[in-house]
Design an enzyme around this catalytic site. Structure first.
Site, PDB file in Angstrom:
ATOM      1  CG  HIS A  18      -1.723   1.307   1.511  1.00  0.00           C
ATOM      2  ND1 HIS A  18      -3.055   1.471   1.068  1.00  0.00           N
ATOM      3  CD2 HIS A  18      -1.308   2.397   1.950  1.00  0.00           C
ATOM      4  CE1 HIS A  18      -3.245   2.678   1.615  1.00  0.00           C
ATOM      5  NE2 HIS A  18      -2.357   3.262   2.091  1.00  0.00           N
ATOM      6  CD  GLU A  19       2.017   3.358   3.697  1.00  0.00           C
ATOM      7  OE1 GLU A  19       2.133   4.415   3.111  1.00  0.00           O
ATOM      8  OE2 GLU A  19       1.157   3.104   4.533  1.00  0.00           O
TER       9      GLU A  19
ATOM     10  CD  GLU B  34      -4.864   6.317   2.828  1.00  0.00           C
ATOM     11  OE1 GLU B  34      -4.222   4.958   3.000  1.00  0.00           O
ATOM     12  OE2 GLU B  34      -3.995   7.375   2.400  1.00  0.00           O
TER      13      GLU B  34
ATOM     14  CG  HIS C 260       0.095   6.366  -0.598  1.00  0.00           C
ATOM     15  ND1 HIS C 260      -0.668   7.093  -1.132  1.00  0.00           N
ATOM     16  CD2 HIS C 260      -0.250   5.654   0.545  1.00  0.00           C
ATOM     17  CE1 HIS C 260      -1.872   6.837  -0.387  1.00  0.00           C
ATOM     18  NE2 HIS C 260      -1.578   6.063   0.613  1.00  0.00           N
TER      19      HIS C 260
END
Length: 329
Positions: A130-131, A199, A134
């Site tokens: 997930h990071e 998100e 980003h």
């Protein structure tokens, strides 16, 4: 598109600086605030990531000091076709993580000791994917700059309450109250809009990177349940950075709980379950990840119980011993 959004964000934040400057010192105060805003924009572009990492006492680790954690990030970065980011560890019992950096070539990811100790390999992989999403989407520049400038605007708004310059009377009081209340509120609204929309995109991107949406779904449930029980003191002192974390790190006991910087965790988990169904229906099989690990149970939407401290986490057979050997002890 992200560069355009970042430019618009900087323009909004600069305008808020000028509003507060005008409330404090009229036209002269507005020009001083403009100069400060320009200087902060330049500083934020080059150094805001380092500032955020220092705010949370993050310590850089490598393949020697944190081999399994570092290895997870390394494998995921290769899968995402990204440059290897710097890897940081935050000594904090609250399970959480964030990414920062002005571009993929200067990116960093950070996870707390609570996250690495309480989540399985697969769940940690889902979080770090997930990071990295980003990073790949170039969200980190906007998110980090927002954290720096929103914090500065909030402080400047509070400063306006005590110093109104030469603007006396009812007009001066009204403008000062507007600067003190509305400007920080507007900055928080900008944070909220940025975080809540991005998100979902990072959840999907992270699921695609690791190949298993339910790994992240399970991790979100555990993190959300535990984050409500453990106070993150660094985050409470720096609430403007809350939107950077995968789950809101704030307790909500202060004014920082007025706005939610993240979408509801239940909605994010539901979206990931839907994505898992799409993956299963796809003709393209998902590439295996930790082949030597037993599949984790990622079917539940939330896990509030205290997880067992076994060898499933990325610290190996003795998480406590591994942590004590690190440079953060």
């Amino acid at each position: 598109m992200n560069m355009v959004r970042t430019a618009m964000l900087l323009a909004v934040m600069t305008a808020l600086f000028m509003v507060i400057g005008f409330a404090i010192g009229g036209t002269g105060g507005m020009m001083i605030a403009l100069a400060i805003a320009i200087a902060m924009n330049v500083f934020s572009y080059w150094s805001s990531d380092k500032m955020v990492l220092r705010m949370h006492h993050a310590v850089e680790v490598d393949a020697q000091s944190a081999p399994e954690y570092f290895g997870i990030v390394q494998q995921l970065a290769e899968r995402a076709n990204l440059p290897m980011p710097k890897v940081y560890l935050i000594k904090n019992e609250q399970p959480n993580a964030f990414a920062t950096g002005r571009n993929p070539q200067n990116a960093a990811v950070a996870a707390t000791t609570g996250l690495l100790s309480r989540l399985s390999h697969q769940e940690v992989a889902g979080v770090m994917a997930h990071e990295l999403a980003h990073v790949r989407h170039r969200d980190t520049l906007t998110m980090t700059i927002t954290a720096t400038l929103a914090g500065a605007i909030t402080m400047l708004g509070n400063f306006a309450f005590f110093f109104r310059g030469g603007r006396g009377g009812a007009a001066g009081i009204i403008s000062t109250l507007a600067a003190m209340i509305l400007a920080p509120m507007a900055a928080m609204i900008v944070q909220t809009a940025i975080s809540r929309t991005r998100e979902y995109s990072a959840d999907r991107g992270g699921a695609e990177i690791c190949g298993h949406p339910l790994w992240l779904a399970s991790a979100l449930g555990k993190i959300a349940g535990r984050a409500k029980q453990v106070v993150n003191e660094d985050a409470e002192r720096n609430p403007a950075t809350a939107h950077m974390f995968i789950i809101n790190p704030l307790s909500g006991l202060k004014m920082d709980g007025l706005f939610s910087t993240h979408p509801p965790t239940e909605d994010r988990i539901a979206a990931l379950h839907k994505l898992e169904a799409e993956f299963r229906q796809s003709d393209e099989p998902q590439e295996a990840y930790f082949e030597d690990q037993a599949p984790s149970d990622a079917s539940s939407n939330a896990v509030d119980e205290e997880p067992a401290m076994d060898d499933s986490g990325p610290w190996g057979r003795n998480p406590g011993k591994k942590i004590n050997k690190g440079p953060w002890s």
